[in-house]
Design a protein around this motif. Structure first.
Motif, PDB file in Angstrom:
ATOM      1  N   LEU A 294       0.814  -1.209   0.000  1.00 22.18           N
ATOM      2  CA  LEU A 294       0.000   0.000   0.000  1.00 22.18           C
ATOM      3  C   LEU A 294       0.849   1.261   0.000  1.00 22.18           C
ATOM      4  O   LEU A 294       0.575   2.214  -0.737  1.00 22.18           O
ATOM      5  CB  LEU A 294      -0.946  -0.006   1.207  1.00 22.18           C
ATOM      6  CG  LEU A 294      -1.917   1.182   1.295  1.00 22.18           C
ATOM      7  CD1 LEU A 294      -2.801   1.243   0.061  1.00 22.18           C
ATOM      8  CD2 LEU A 294      -2.767   1.058   2.566  1.00 22.18           C
ATOM      9  N   LYS A 295       1.923   1.266   0.781  1.00 19.10           N
ATOM     10  CA  LYS A 295       2.734   2.475   0.883  1.00 19.10           C
ATOM     11  C   LYS A 295       3.572   2.737  -0.360  1.00 19.10           C
ATOM     12  O   LYS A 295       4.097   3.838  -0.545  1.00 19.10           O
ATOM     13  CB  LYS A 295       3.640   2.395   2.107  1.00 19.10           C
ATOM     14  CG  LYS A 295       4.640   1.251   2.058  1.00 19.10           C
ATOM     15  CD  LYS A 295       5.392   1.166   3.382  1.00 19.10           C
ATOM     16  CE  LYS A 295       6.267  -0.068   3.417  1.00 19.10           C
ATOM     17  NZ  LYS A 295       6.942  -0.212   4.710  1.00 19.10           N
ATOM     18  N   GLU A 296       3.701   1.736  -1.227  1.00 15.78           N
ATOM     19  CA  GLU A 296       4.504   1.908  -2.425  1.00 15.78           C
ATOM     20  C   GLU A 296       3.661   1.906  -3.696  1.00 15.78           C
ATOM     21  O   GLU A 296       4.159   2.221  -4.770  1.00 15.78           O
ATOM     22  CB  GLU A 296       5.531   0.776  -2.531  1.00 15.78           C
ATOM     23  CG  GLU A 296       4.908  -0.566  -2.875  1.00 15.78           C
ATOM     24  CD  GLU A 296       5.843  -1.749  -2.702  1.00 15.78           C
ATOM     25  OE1 GLU A 296       6.903  -1.579  -2.082  1.00 15.78           O
ATOM     26  OE2 GLU A 296       5.509  -2.832  -3.172  1.00 15.78           O
ATOM     27  N   SER A 297       2.388   1.544  -3.593  1.00 17.02           N
ATOM     28  CA  SER A 297       1.549   1.418  -4.773  1.00 17.02           C
ATOM     29  C   SER A 297       1.255   2.784  -5.373  1.00 17.02           C
ATOM     30  O   SER A 297       1.384   3.824  -4.726  1.00 17.02           O
ATOM     31  CB  SER A 297       0.247   0.697  -4.423  1.00 17.02           C
ATOM     32  OG  SER A 297      -0.422   1.356  -3.378  1.00 17.02           O
ATOM     33  N   LEU A 298       0.849   2.775  -6.639  1.00 22.07           N
ATOM     34  CA  LEU A 298       0.651   3.997  -7.391  1.00 22.07           C
ATOM     35  C   LEU A 298      -0.805   4.432  -7.352  1.00 22.07           C
ATOM     36  O   LEU A 298      -1.714   3.603  -7.327  1.00 22.07           O
ATOM     37  CB  LEU A 298       1.054   3.782  -8.852  1.00 22.07           C
ATOM     38  CG  LEU A 298       2.505   3.366  -9.110  1.00 22.07           C
ATOM     39  CD1 LEU A 298       2.687   3.038 -10.570  1.00 22.07           C
ATOM     40  CD2 LEU A 298       3.460   4.467  -8.680  1.00 22.07           C
ATOM     41  N   VAL A 299      -1.022   5.743  -7.380  1.00 22.71           N
ATOM     42  CA  VAL A 299      -2.373   6.237  -7.634  1.00 22.71           C
ATOM     43  C   VAL A 299      -2.816   5.647  -8.963  1.00 22.71           C
ATOM     44  O   VAL A 299      -2.073   5.692  -9.957  1.00 22.71           O
ATOM     45  CB  VAL A 299      -2.383   7.771  -7.674  1.00 22.71           C
ATOM     46  CG1 VAL A 299      -3.762   8.290  -8.069  1.00 22.71           C
ATOM     47  CG2 VAL A 299      -1.964   8.335  -6.333  1.00 22.71           C
ATOM     48  N   ALA A 300      -3.991   5.057  -8.998  1.00 23.13           N
ATOM     49  CA  ALA A 300      -4.412   4.287 -10.171  1.00 23.13           C
ATOM     50  C   ALA A 300      -4.297   5.091 -11.455  1.00 23.13           C
ATOM     51  O   ALA A 300      -3.856   4.578 -12.489  1.00 23.13           O
ATOM     52  CB  ALA A 300      -5.842   3.794  -9.979  1.00 23.13           C
ATOM     53  N   ALA A 301      -4.658   6.361 -11.409  1.00 24.76           N
ATOM     54  CA  ALA A 301      -4.643   7.180 -12.618  1.00 24.76           C
ATOM     55  C   ALA A 301      -3.240   7.345 -13.189  1.00 24.76           C
ATOM     56  O   ALA A 301      -3.083   7.646 -14.379  1.00 24.76           O
ATOM     57  CB  ALA A 301      -5.248   8.546 -12.326  1.00 24.76           C
ATOM     58  N   GLN A 302      -2.204   7.149 -12.374  1.00 23.27           N
ATOM     59  CA  GLN A 302      -0.826   7.325 -12.814  1.00 23.27           C
ATOM     60  C   GLN A 302      -0.138   5.999 -13.114  1.00 23.27           C
ATOM     61  O   GLN A 302       1.080   5.940 -13.217  1.00 23.27           O
ATOM     62  CB  GLN A 302      -0.052   8.095 -11.736  1.00 23.27           C
ATOM     63  CG  GLN A 302      -0.615   9.473 -11.450  1.00 23.27           C
ATOM     64  CD  GLN A 302       0.017  10.136 -10.247  1.00 23.27           C
ATOM     65  OE1 GLN A 302       0.955   9.607  -9.655  1.00 23.27           O
ATOM     66  NE2 GLN A 302      -0.501  11.289  -9.872  1.00 23.27           N
ATOM     67  N   SER A 303      -0.910   4.951 -13.272  1.00 24.51           N
ATOM     68  CA  SER A 303      -0.355   3.616 -13.487  1.00 24.51           C
ATOM     69  C   SER A 303      -0.920   3.005 -14.754  1.00 24.51           C
ATOM     70  O   SER A 303      -1.833   3.553 -15.389  1.00 24.51           O
ATOM     71  CB  SER A 303      -0.700   2.713 -12.301  1.00 24.51           C
ATOM     72  OG  SER A 303      -2.090   2.409 -12.315  1.00 24.51           O
ATOM     73  N   ILE A 304      -0.396   1.849 -15.122  1.00 24.86           N
ATOM     74  CA  ILE A 304      -0.929   1.133 -16.283  1.00 24.86           C
ATOM     75  C   ILE A 304      -2.383   0.756 -16.058  1.00 24.86           C
ATOM     76  O   ILE A 304      -3.175   0.726 -16.998  1.00 24.86           O
ATOM     77  CB  ILE A 304      -0.064  -0.123 -16.583  1.00 24.86           C
ATOM     78  CG1 ILE A 304      -0.532  -0.805 -17.868  1.00 24.86           C
ATOM     79  CG2 ILE A 304      -0.082  -1.101 -15.421  1.00 24.86           C
ATOM     80  CD1 ILE A 304      -0.377   0.040 -19.109  1.00 24.86           C
ATOM     81  N   ALA A 305      -2.775   0.527 -14.813  1.00 21.37           N
ATOM     82  CA  ALA A 305      -4.172   0.218 -14.515  1.00 21.37           C
ATOM     83  C   ALA A 305      -5.078   1.369 -14.916  1.00 21.37           C
ATOM     84  O   ALA A 305      -6.133   1.171 -15.529  1.00 21.37           O
ATOM     85  CB  ALA A 305      -4.331  -0.093 -13.028  1.00 21.37           C
ATOM     86  N   GLY A 306      -4.675   2.595 -14.595  1.00 19.09           N
ATOM     87  CA  GLY A 306      -5.494   3.750 -14.908  1.00 19.09           C
ATOM     88  C   GLY A 306      -5.613   4.032 -16.387  1.00 19.09           C
ATOM     89  O   GLY A 306      -6.554   4.713 -16.820  1.00 19.09           O
ATOM     90  N   GLN A 307      -4.697   3.504 -17.189  1.00 17.41           N
ATOM     91  CA  GLN A 307      -4.753   3.712 -18.638  1.00 17.41           C
ATOM     92  C   GLN A 307      -5.572   2.642 -19.347  1.00 17.41           C
ATOM     93  O   GLN A 307      -6.149   2.909 -20.408  1.00 17.41           O
ATOM     94  CB  GLN A 307      -3.339   3.727 -19.233  1.00 17.41           C
ATOM     95  CG  GLN A 307      -2.359   4.638 -18.527  1.00 17.41           C
ATOM     96  CD  GLN A 307      -2.841   6.057 -18.405  1.00 17.41           C
ATOM     97  OE1 GLN A 307      -3.186   6.695 -19.396  1.00 17.41           O
ATOM     98  NE2 GLN A 307      -2.874   6.560 -17.179  1.00 17.41           N
ATOM     99  N   THR A 308      -5.618   1.443 -18.795  1.00 17.81           N
ATOM    100  CA  THR A 308      -6.206   0.318 -19.534  1.00 17.81           C
ATOM    101  C   THR A 308      -7.479  -0.239 -18.926  1.00 17.81           C
ATOM    102  O   THR A 308      -8.118  -1.104 -19.526  1.00 17.81           O
ATOM    103  CB  THR A 308      -5.176  -0.822 -19.642  1.00 17.81           C
ATOM    104  OG1 THR A 308      -4.758  -1.218 -18.327  1.00 17.81           O
ATOM    105  CG2 THR A 308      -3.964  -0.375 -20.451  1.00 17.81           C
ATOM    106  N   LEU A 309      -7.861   0.230 -17.733  1.00 17.82           N
ATOM    107  CA  LEU A 309      -9.062  -0.283 -17.082  1.00 17.82           C
ATOM    108  C   LEU A 309     -10.185   0.743 -17.112  1.00 17.82           C
ATOM    109  O   LEU A 309      -9.962   1.936 -17.315  1.00 17.82           O
ATOM    110  CB  LEU A 309      -8.770  -0.654 -15.631  1.00 17.82           C
ATOM    111  CG  LEU A 309      -7.806  -1.813 -15.381  1.00 17.82           C
ATOM    112  CD1 LEU A 309      -7.578  -1.991 -13.884  1.00 17.82           C
ATOM    113  CD2 LEU A 309      -8.323  -3.103 -15.995  1.00 17.82           C
ATOM    114  N   ALA A 310     -11.397   0.269 -16.912  1.00 21.39           N
ATOM    115  CA  ALA A 310     -12.584   1.114 -16.797  1.00 21.39           C
ATOM    116  C   ALA A 310     -13.515   0.459 -15.794  1.00 21.39           C
ATOM    117  O   ALA A 310     -13.192  -0.591 -15.210  1.00 21.39           O
ATOM    118  CB  ALA A 310     -13.264   1.282 -18.159  1.00 21.39           C
TER     119      ALA A 310
END
Length: 507
Positions: A294-310
């Motif tokens: 949790l302390k190292e994870s990325l804000v979703a919007a700034q990660s590959i998840a935020g680019q490819t998920l909906a």
């Protein structure tokens, strides 16, 4: 200031404040200097840990790992790629890497992707570690006897060699020729400007560094909470295999792959648990960039998840910013019983349209349930090397090397397919068609894992078949697949020359 100089300054001033993971959580000392910090094993550990932290920053900035390794490949439909400043990611996808960007606009993702500063910051820290670790007495390291203490010291040295080799290899695949700096400069005023060295020399340095790393590093320790996210003998051999493959030295690549496969340190994850690979540190993982805490994870919007998920994976996004090329996905996964397709892809309808989405990076956590859209983080490691990758790389080496073994290569492909539930074996494929088959299997197995672009480069080199949507065969021969250097780099290093294909195209 010369680029090497300010990178060293930046590294020294920030290394004690960077935290990614438990092994990086060191108490900062605001008065720390090179004269006071190299006294204990704790000093060595925190300094080496900084190498990984800086590498993590390099691969996360501007979604770097996927922007280089996936976005310009055929995986995405550039017409439906958005996000970033000045259409940065659309330009990356369509290989329009030459756009003019004022140096003051350093926030623009395309500019940041053309600048290698983060990688040299990592290298400067590795050079620093190698310089100061060697004279440290072995007696300050943990161990029941002198041999154990020396081995522990050597392990930190091996990690520094591994990180330096990884950073240089990564840059070599992206830019081709890059400046080679292996010395530590205590006085930034004396650090020289350095011209780009031929890629062949860069890769030779990688192999030399990895020879030292694998000599000093142990195999993976399953009881170590930091397994896979720190250097060990397995990821040194895995990196060596990829360096040799990129160099078209497939006989050496095959031997390096065998060292990993035959070590017994790794095993394929059952297809039923396939998505666990991307949460991190699975039995299949060899080397990963740690993002899953949790302390190292990325804000979703700034990660590959935020680019490819909906939605429903990220509730406030209706369509992905980076939309997959549905035709390519369907061609790769022509057999829809493939468990990789069934586990990793979904079709989402939005109004009158629908799209295919890859959900490998759907380990999303809402930090504040009352404000879900604003407080989401993605907790997926960046999986750099895993066992299936190395097995399929060995298959490529068996099909492309001087001592070909088409039957053995196809057997490996069938092993990976069987894990995915495809039990009817492929037979009778040899030569160039086999290389195309192996590349397609890597495309299925390693989809959206930062490999596809480089796999297609090697395929074009080996067979002459160019499968890039925005690069012709002539452009490939001219080296368009190597990125340009951003013109801002020439302002601080007069010895740099532009990447050949891009000369005269950037201002």
């Amino acid at each position: 200031m010369k680029p090497i100089n300010w990178l060293i300054l930046f590294t020294i001033s920030t290394m004690m404040f960077i935290s990614c993971r438990k092994f990086l959580d060191q108490d900062p000392d605001s008065q720390a200097t090179d004269q006071t910090t190299w006294k204990s094993e704790g000093d060595a550990n925190s300094s080496v840990a900084a190498c990984y932290s800086l590498l993590r920053s390099a691969l996360n900035a501007s979604i770097t790992h996927y922007a280089y390794g996936d976005l310009p490949s055929d995986e995405f439909n550039s017409e439906f790629v958005s996000g970033g400043s000045n259409d940065s990611y659309k330009n990356v996808a369509s290989m329009k890497w030459e756009g003019s960007i004022p140096p003051a606009n350093s926030y623009v993702e395309l500019l940041k992707l053309r600048v290698y500063s983060n990688f040299y910051t990592t290298i400067a820290q590795a050079n620093r570690c190698l310089h100061f670790l060697e004279p440290m007495p072995a007696t300050v390291f943990a161990g029941n006897d002198a041999a154990a203490q020396q081995a522990k010291k050597n392990q930190y040295i091996g990690e520094a060699y591994f990180v330096r080799a990884f950073a240089y290899f990564y840059m070599a695949r992206v830019w081709g020729d890059v400046p080679l700096v292996t010395n530590y400069y205590p006085d930034v005023a004396t650090a020289p400007q350095v011209a780009r060295s031929p890629q062949k020399e860069i890769l030779a340095q990688c192999i030399a560094d990895l020879a030292q790393a694998k000599k000093y590093l142990p195999w993976k320790d399953d009881n170590n909470p930091d397994k896979i996210v720190r250097g060990d003998k397995g990821n040194a051999f895995a990196l060596m295999a990829h360096v040799y493959a990129w160099s078209s030295n497939y006989d050496s690549c095959r031997m390096a792959c065998d060292s990993v496969i035959n070590s017994g340190s790794y095993s394929l994850v059952p297809a039923s648990d396939y998505l666990s690979i991307y949460k991190g540190q699975s039995p299949e993982g060899i080397f990963e960039i740690s993002n899953n805490q949790l302390k190292e994870s990325l804000v979703a919007a700034q990660s590959i998840a935020g680019q490819t998920l909906a939605a429903p994976y990220i509730s406030n996004i209706t369509t992905p910013l980076w939309q997959l090329n549905g035709g390519v996905v369907n061609n790769l996964f022509y057999d829809t019983t493939d468990l990789r397709f069934k586990k990793s892809f979904v079709t989402i309808a939005t109004g009158t349209s629908s799209f295919i989405s890859c959900i490998k990076y759907s380990n999303i956590q809402y930090i504040d349930p009352s404000k879900q859209p604003q407080f989401t983080v993605a907790q997926n490691n960046i999986v750099i090397f895993r066992l299936a990758d190395i097995k399929l790389l060995k298959a490529e080496a068996m099909a492309a090397g001087t001592n070909t073994d088409f039957g053995g290569a196809l057997a490996i492909v069938n092993e990976i397919r069987a894990r995915a539930g495809l039990t009817t074996p492929l037979t009778g494929i040899t030569g160039r068609p086999l290389l195309d088959t192996i590349t397609a299997e890597r495309g299925r197995e390693l989809f959206l894992e930062g490999h596809r672009f480089y796999d297609l480069v090697r395929l074009a080199r080996n067979t002459g078949t160019v499968k890039f949507p925005f690069m012709t065969a002539g452009e490939f021969t001219a080296g368009k697949y190597y990125w340009p250097l951003d013109p801002s780099l020439f302002l601080t290093n007069s010895k740099l020359l532009q990447t050949p294909f891009w000369q005269g195209k950037l201002k």
